[in-house]
Design a protein around this motif. Structure first.
Motif, PDB file in Angstrom:
ATOM      1  N   LEU A   1       0.827  -1.208   0.000  1.00  7.19           N
ATOM      2  CA  LEU A   1       0.000   0.000   0.000  1.00  7.19           C
ATOM      3  C   LEU A   1       0.864   1.261   0.000  1.00  7.19           C
ATOM      4  O   LEU A   1       0.509   2.262  -0.627  1.00  7.19           O
ATOM      5  CB  LEU A   1      -0.936  -0.002   1.211  1.00  7.19           C
ATOM      6  CG  LEU A   1      -2.008  -1.107   1.211  1.00  7.19           C
ATOM      7  CD1 LEU A   1      -2.879  -1.001   2.450  1.00  7.19           C
ATOM      8  CD2 LEU A   1      -2.862  -1.047  -0.049  1.00  7.19           C
ATOM      9  N   GLU A   2       2.002   1.212   0.707  1.00 15.22           N
ATOM     10  CA  GLU A   2       2.927   2.353   0.688  1.00 15.22           C
ATOM     11  C   GLU A   2       3.502   2.556  -0.708  1.00 15.22           C
ATOM     12  O   GLU A   2       3.647   3.693  -1.176  1.00 15.22           O
ATOM     13  CB  GLU A   2       4.065   2.132   1.683  1.00 15.22           C
ATOM     14  CG  GLU A   2       3.654   2.192   3.137  1.00 15.22           C
ATOM     15  CD  GLU A   2       4.817   1.938   4.074  1.00 15.22           C
ATOM     16  OE1 GLU A   2       4.799   2.486   5.180  1.00 15.22           O
ATOM     17  OE2 GLU A   2       5.743   1.184   3.694  1.00 15.22           O
ATOM     18  N   VAL A   3       3.831   1.446  -1.359  1.00 24.85           N
ATOM     19  CA  VAL A   3       4.381   1.528  -2.715  1.00 24.85           C
ATOM     20  C   VAL A   3       3.373   2.196  -3.652  1.00 24.85           C
ATOM     21  O   VAL A   3       3.724   3.066  -4.447  1.00 24.85           O
ATOM     22  CB  VAL A   3       4.763   0.126  -3.227  1.00 24.85           C
ATOM     23  CG1 VAL A   3       5.057   0.167  -4.726  1.00 24.85           C
ATOM     24  CG2 VAL A   3       5.970  -0.401  -2.473  1.00 24.85           C
ATOM     25  N   LEU A   4       2.097   1.794  -3.547  1.00 23.27           N
ATOM     26  CA  LEU A   4       1.076   2.390  -4.408  1.00 23.27           C
ATOM     27  C   LEU A   4       0.940   3.886  -4.146  1.00 23.27           C
ATOM     28  O   LEU A   4       0.752   4.673  -5.080  1.00 23.27           O
ATOM     29  CB  LEU A   4      -0.265   1.689  -4.177  1.00 23.27           C
ATOM     30  CG  LEU A   4      -0.364   0.247  -4.677  1.00 23.27           C
ATOM     31  CD1 LEU A   4      -1.709  -0.362  -4.294  1.00 23.27           C
ATOM     32  CD2 LEU A   4      -0.157   0.169  -6.175  1.00 23.27           C
ATOM     33  N   GLU A   5       1.043   4.287  -2.873  1.00 17.81           N
ATOM     34  CA  GLU A   5       0.973   5.714  -2.546  1.00 17.81           C
ATOM     35  C   GLU A   5       2.140   6.473  -3.187  1.00 17.81           C
ATOM     36  O   GLU A   5       1.971   7.582  -3.691  1.00 17.81           O
ATOM     37  CB  GLU A   5       0.995   5.903  -1.031  1.00 17.81           C
ATOM     38  CG  GLU A   5      -0.321   5.571  -0.343  1.00 17.81           C
ATOM     39  CD  GLU A   5      -0.308   5.988   1.118  1.00 17.81           C
ATOM     40  OE1 GLU A   5       0.310   7.017   1.429  1.00 17.81           O
ATOM     41  OE2 GLU A   5      -0.905   5.275   1.935  1.00 17.81           O
TER      42      GLU A   5
ATOM     43  N   GLU B   1      -6.458  -5.935  -7.154  1.00 16.67           N
ATOM     44  CA  GLU B   1      -7.570  -4.983  -7.120  1.00 16.67           C
ATOM     45  C   GLU B   1      -7.972  -4.765  -5.668  1.00 16.67           C
ATOM     46  O   GLU B   1      -8.444  -5.678  -4.996  1.00 16.67           O
ATOM     47  CB  GLU B   1      -8.757  -5.513  -7.931  1.00 16.67           C
ATOM     48  CG  GLU B   1      -8.466  -5.688  -9.414  1.00 16.67           C
ATOM     49  CD  GLU B   1      -8.214  -4.367 -10.103  1.00 16.67           C
ATOM     50  OE1 GLU B   1      -8.739  -3.342  -9.620  1.00 16.67           O
ATOM     51  OE2 GLU B   1      -7.496  -4.350 -11.119  1.00 16.67           O
ATOM     52  N   LEU B   2      -7.789  -3.546  -5.176  1.00 16.10           N
ATOM     53  CA  LEU B   2      -8.107  -3.227  -3.788  1.00 16.10           C
ATOM     54  C   LEU B   2      -9.451  -2.512  -3.706  1.00 16.10           C
ATOM     55  O   LEU B   2      -9.766  -1.684  -4.566  1.00 16.10           O
ATOM     56  CB  LEU B   2      -7.026  -2.339  -3.174  1.00 16.10           C
ATOM     57  CG  LEU B   2      -5.626  -2.939  -3.102  1.00 16.10           C
ATOM     58  CD1 LEU B   2      -4.637  -1.878  -2.606  1.00 16.10           C
ATOM     59  CD2 LEU B   2      -5.598  -4.132  -2.176  1.00 16.10           C
TER      60      LEU B   2
ATOM     61  N   GLU C   1      -7.026  -0.698   3.617  1.00 18.62           N
ATOM     62  CA  GLU C   1      -6.150  -1.125   4.705  1.00 18.62           C
ATOM     63  C   GLU C   1      -6.613  -2.423   5.342  1.00 18.62           C
ATOM     64  O   GLU C   1      -5.828  -3.129   5.979  1.00 18.62           O
ATOM     65  CB  GLU C   1      -6.060  -0.027   5.782  1.00 18.62           C
ATOM     66  CG  GLU C   1      -5.257   1.207   5.380  1.00 18.62           C
ATOM     67  CD  GLU C   1      -6.052   2.145   4.496  1.00 18.62           C
ATOM     68  OE1 GLU C   1      -7.265   1.912   4.340  1.00 18.62           O
ATOM     69  OE2 GLU C   1      -5.462   3.109   3.972  1.00 18.62           O
ATOM     70  N   LYS C   2      -7.901  -2.761   5.186  1.00 20.67           N
ATOM     71  CA  LYS C   2      -8.433  -3.971   5.812  1.00 20.67           C
ATOM     72  C   LYS C   2      -8.200  -5.223   4.965  1.00 20.67           C
ATOM     73  O   LYS C   2      -8.507  -6.326   5.399  1.00 20.67           O
ATOM     74  CB  LYS C   2      -9.943  -3.800   6.051  1.00 20.67           C
ATOM     75  CG  LYS C   2     -10.296  -2.744   7.108  1.00 20.67           C
ATOM     76  CD  LYS C   2      -9.830  -3.172   8.483  1.00 20.67           C
ATOM     77  CE  LYS C   2     -10.239  -2.154   9.545  1.00 20.67           C
ATOM     78  NZ  LYS C   2      -9.781  -2.546  10.896  1.00 20.67           N
ATOM     79  N   VAL C   3      -7.663  -5.064   3.768  1.00 22.78           N
ATOM     80  CA  VAL C   3      -7.419  -6.219   2.895  1.00 22.78           C
ATOM     81  C   VAL C   3      -6.322  -7.091   3.496  1.00 22.78           C
ATOM     82  O   VAL C   3      -5.291  -6.586   3.963  1.00 22.78           O
ATOM     83  CB  VAL C   3      -7.019  -5.755   1.482  1.00 22.78           C
ATOM     84  CG1 VAL C   3      -6.618  -6.940   0.615  1.00 22.78           C
ATOM     85  CG2 VAL C   3      -8.170  -5.004   0.844  1.00 22.78           C
TER      86      VAL C   3
END
Length: 377
Positions: free
Chosen positions: A283-287, A316-317, A323-325
């Protein structure tokens, strides 16, 4: 090294970009961005031998000329191989390099100065130089010594210029006093200019195999921005990219502000590759990608493997609460004891093609090293 931004599908965020890095030394390979540079520990990829790593990369990009870049930490090279051993090796083999010593000739080297295995830096800096707590004790290195090691001994394909990493360590919700920040800015610009001038000397002598430089910046406020010295702003022959020092990057919006400052300095952002260290969670990488970062490093793949987990995040998020994934599965869990399915049915890596969740569960709970190896792969 050459970097080019490629045309990309329309996006809601104009900062996102894809690109391609090429090296003269590897004319038959391409390195697409955004990309993850693979972390090494003291000259080797954790848990994987050179031969197995070659096979893994070959299977990952089967039928393609895509490859990966390896990340080498500067402080690791002080001790393994030690400077003394490496010096003797190079004296006996004048045509060889560090890559030959490590048997990793197939991959470009990216030399960084921050050890991403630790949440905070192990190095300290002042006006006289930068310090490191090595196994043999604390050692000091000046900018001249750093340049000598980088250009004459290690000879990476890309390196991050020496910079002050110490004051960017978060303590008590603070990133240092204004005095520390000013000292860091002054030191970083002074050392960065030393690296640039030394590299230019080698260019003027028409030497070959000169490492490409990434310049390190940080951002505290409008007055405390450490950026490229004016005389080198448009010299993309000397500066190929920008390093956002993660120890100071508590807010990723600082990336956007730094890029705006660079644009105000009339730097050509299309020719600069952007690197960030330590932001390796998916998720940090995507940000970071959404803010135009091109290269990442980190130990996420190795850390979760050593914890007995497999990375299983979906591509696919959900928009409502990503964050709950569930990002990992714990293979030590007894629920996998009789699970004879692969880790991921659509994955073509060696582990998923040949082994089951139940087998890896067995390896982990009997403390067999093979469990870590298969999960890392």
């Amino acid at each position: 090294m050459k970097f080019a931004v490629l045309p990309s599908p329309s996006s809601s965020n104009n900062s996102e970009r894809i690109g391609e890095i090429t090296f003269e030394e590897y004319p038959d390979k391409k390195f697409s961005t955004p990309t993850y540079i693979v972390q090494t520990r003291k000259g080797s990829v954790p848990c994987i031998t050179c031969d197995h790593f070659d096979e893994l990369i070959g299977n990952l990009f089967a039928g393609s000329n895509e490859s990966v870049i390896l990340n080498m930490n500067y402080w690791d090279l002080m001790e393994n191989p030690s400077l003394e051993i490496l010096t003797k090796y190079l004296e006996k083999n004048p045509t060889k390099t560090l890559k030959n010593y490590l048997h990793l000739e197939k991959y470009p080297f990216f030399q960084s100065i921050r050890n991403v295995e630790f949440p905070y830096p192990t190095s300290n800096a002042n006006e006289k130089g930068i310090y490191a707590d090595l196994e043999k004790g604390r050692s000091k290195f000046t900018d001249a010594e750093f340049c000598n090691h980088t250009f004459n001994m290690f000879k990476p394909d890309i390196f991050i210029g020496i910079h002050d990493t110490n004051i960017k360590c978060k303590v008590n919700d603070s990133f240092g006093t204004s005095k520390q920040l000013k000292r860091a800015k002054t030191s970083t610009e002074k050392w960065g200019e030393t690296c640039i001038k030394k590299r230019q000397e080698l260019v003027d002598k028409q030497q070959t195999g000169i490492p490409e430089m990434i310049y390190s910046v940080f951002y505290e406020s409008e007055e405390m921005t450490s950026l490229i010295p004016e005389v080198f702003q448009n010299n993309t022959d000397n500066i190929k990219g920008i390093n956002f020092d993660i120890g100071h990057m508590d807010d990723l919006e600082k990336i956007v502000k730094i890029k705006e400052s660079l644009k105000n300095q009339k730097c050509d952002l299309e020719k600069l590759v952007f690197f960030i260290s330590g932001k390796d969670h998916p998720l940090e990488v995507l940000e970071c990608v959404s803010r135009g970062v091109d290269i990442f490093d980190g130990i996420y793949p190795f850390t979760i493997a050593e914890m007995g987990m497999a990375s299983m995040y979906p591509l696919e998020l959900p928009n409502d609460n990503p964050e709950k994934v569930k990002m990992t599965i714990n293979l030590r869990d007894r629920n996998f004891e009789k699970d004879f399915t692969p880790l991921e049915s659509t994955c073509t890596c060696f582990t998923c093609r040949n082994h089951t969740r139940g087998y890896i569960h067995h390896l982990l709970n009997t403390h067999e090293m093979l469990g870590d190896i298969l999960l890392t792969m």
